[in-house]
Design an enzyme around this catalytic site. Structure first.
Site, PDB file in Angstrom:
ATOM      1  N   GLY A  54       8.714 -19.665  33.250  1.00  0.00           N
ATOM      2  CA  GLY A  54      10.133 -20.704  33.617  1.00  0.00           C
ATOM      3  C   GLY A  54       9.170 -21.382  35.296  1.00  0.00           C
ATOM      4  N   ARG A  81       3.489 -13.912  31.793  1.00  0.00           N
ATOM      5  CA  ARG A  81       4.673 -13.044  31.966  1.00  0.00           C
ATOM      6  C   ARG A  81       4.751 -12.408  31.026  1.00  0.00           C
ATOM      7  NH1 ARG A  81       9.462 -16.186  32.240  1.00  0.00           N
ATOM      8  NH2 ARG A  81      10.285 -14.318  30.560  1.00  0.00           N
ATOM      9  N   GLU A 130      13.492 -26.799  25.256  1.00  0.00           N
ATOM     10  CA  GLU A 130      13.607 -26.227  26.276  1.00  0.00           C
ATOM     11  C   GLU A 130      12.767 -27.552  26.702  1.00  0.00           C
ATOM     12  OE1 GLU A 130      11.161 -21.826  26.425  1.00  0.00           O
ATOM     13  OE2 GLU A 130      11.309 -22.846  24.040  1.00  0.00           O
ATOM     14  N   TYR A 145      20.574 -19.197  32.369  1.00  0.00           N
ATOM     15  CA  TYR A 145      20.580 -20.315  32.954  1.00  0.00           C
ATOM     16  C   TYR A 145      21.433 -20.539  33.170  1.00  0.00           C
ATOM     17  CZ  TYR A 145      16.714 -21.225  30.677  1.00  0.00           C
ATOM     18  OH  TYR A 145      14.177 -20.637  30.198  1.00  0.00           O
ATOM     19  N   GLU A 162       7.554  -9.364  24.117  1.00  0.00           N
ATOM     20  CA  GLU A 162       6.900 -11.136  23.967  1.00  0.00           C
ATOM     21  C   GLU A 162       5.966 -11.095  25.368  1.00  0.00           C
ATOM     22  OE1 GLU A 162       9.993 -14.479  24.719  1.00  0.00           O
ATOM     23  OE2 GLU A 162      10.892 -13.016  24.015  1.00  0.00           O
ATOM     24  N   SER A 175      12.715 -19.291  25.652  1.00  0.00           N
ATOM     25  CA  SER A 175      14.038 -19.365  26.641  1.00  0.00           C
ATOM     26  C   SER A 175      15.502 -18.613  25.845  1.00  0.00           C
ATOM     27  CB  SER A 175      14.686 -20.654  27.043  1.00  0.00           C
ATOM     28  OG  SER A 175      13.372 -21.358  27.771  1.00  0.00           O
ATOM     29  N   ASP A 226       7.632  -9.641  29.095  1.00  0.00           N
ATOM     30  CA  ASP A 226       9.077  -9.403  29.001  1.00  0.00           C
ATOM     31  C   ASP A 226       9.021  -7.487  28.243  1.00  0.00           C
ATOM     32  OD1 ASP A 226       9.772 -10.958  30.473  1.00  0.00           O
ATOM     33  OD2 ASP A 226      10.330 -11.984  28.420  1.00  0.00           O
ATOM     34  N   ASN A 263       4.887 -14.605  27.470  1.00  0.00           N
ATOM     35  CA  ASN A 263       5.796 -16.016  28.026  1.00  0.00           C
ATOM     36  C   ASN A 263       4.110 -16.425  28.405  1.00  0.00           C
ATOM     37  OD1 ASN A 263       9.231 -15.703  27.617  1.00  0.00           O
ATOM     38  ND2 ASN A 263       8.393 -14.200  28.612  1.00  0.00           N
TER      39      ASN A 263
END
Length: 310
Positions: A270, A249, A16, A210, A264, A146, A251, A266
């Site tokens: 990002g 963050r 990443e 992305y 999960e 990612s 999800d 994070n």
């Protein structure tokens, strides 16, 4: 008391790296509006960059993946007496492991999907997968971010082919939840806005994440007020259950019946202006510069507490 310099760590040596470079440059530019900033391009798996000084620096890391989110860099910073923003070594290590994270969330009453965990050389029988999880599944590495290594498969042949592609390390298989994908930011232990993710392919994989134009983001998510509040509440519980601090963050998938399933956490999401955490924070009135200052604030408080205790 003199303000610390902010040391932005970016780059790294994981898959990443490119994502991290983008996050780090955006974060450094925003933080430079309020602080003196030094940028360090990390190119080692085993040591902190030269010039990082615990007496003058507070770290803001944008390292994604291994030696970023897995607790290794955090342990080195703890040992060196460096204060840093974000989750500590223990919670970073825990949340980098998707299986351990789901176990901790489940114990706290946060709904998660069933799963099968395996390693290369010990592939599960396809019939077992179909019987336990159904026809449509998601296969992913236990410790990657990612969407690296993420695969979708439906039916016996696709599942068998996907399993053969699984490389070194631990993997998990989950049922594919058909419905709405959302994410919610956590800032200083409180949930921010819920953002809906609509990949045009129906799959939020690395390419959808992305490649510009392949995914639509709806902020706020087009779900009921009650479900929004339930997701925000459960995300806060998940954050606390996993021992997280400062920000993250989280999800989540919502099935057709309106049931949320958390996927999960994070810990170093990002951080370009168009990234999901800034989008979530924007629903609570934070612009990108405000958000970056808020993200680093607790680390500065910890740094100053040490200065006054000396």
């Amino acid at each position: 008391m003199k303000e610390p310099k902010i040391a932005v760590l970016l780059g790294g040596v994981s898959e990443e790296r490119e994502v991290s470079l983008g996050s780090g440059k955006a974060a450094a530019a925003a933080l430079a509006k309020a602080f003196e900033v030094d940028v360090f391009d990390v190119q080692s798996y085993s040591e902190l960059p030269d010039g990082l000084n615990p007496e003058t620096h507070v770290v803001f890391s944008t390292l994604h993946g291994s030696f970023g989110e897995d607790g290794q860099a955090q342990r080195l910073m703890d040992a060196a007496g460096v204060f840093y923003a974000g989750c500590d070594a223990e919670s970073s290590s825990l949340t980098f492991d998707k299986v351990a994270t789901k176990e901790r969330m489940k114990e706290a009453g946060v709904p998660v999907t069933e799963e099968i965990v395996f390693s290369e050389g010990e592939l599960p029988e396809v019939e077992t997968v179909l019987a336990s999880l159904g026809e449509s599944v998601v296969i992913k590495p236990v410790a990657q971010g990612s969407s690296v290594g993420l695969m979708f498969a439906a039916g016996k042949e696709q599942i068998a082919a996907a399993l053969r592609k699984c490389g070194v390390g631990r993997w998990l298989i989950e049922p594919k939840v058909e419905g709405t994908e959302v994410t919610v930011g956590i800032l200083h232990g409180k949930a921010l806005g819920v953002v809906e993710i609509r990949p045009k392919s129906g799959r939020f994989d690395y390419s959808s994440k992305y490649t510009k134009g392949l995914t639509e983001y709806i902020a706020p998510a087009e779900i009921s007020k009650d479900l929004t509040e339930r997701i925000r509440n459960l995300a806060t519980i998940a954050f606390e259950a996993c021992g997280c601090r400062d920000y993250a963050r989280i999800d989540c998938m919502i099935d057709g019946a309106g049931n949320p399933y958390f996927l999960e956490i994070n810990t170093l999401p990002g951080l370009k202006e168009t990234s999901l955490l800034p989008m979530s924070a924007g629903l609570f009135g934070y612009d990108f510069d405000d958000l970056l200052q808020k993200l680093v604030e607790p680390a500065i408080i910890r740094y100053k507490a040490r200065q006054t205790s000396h």
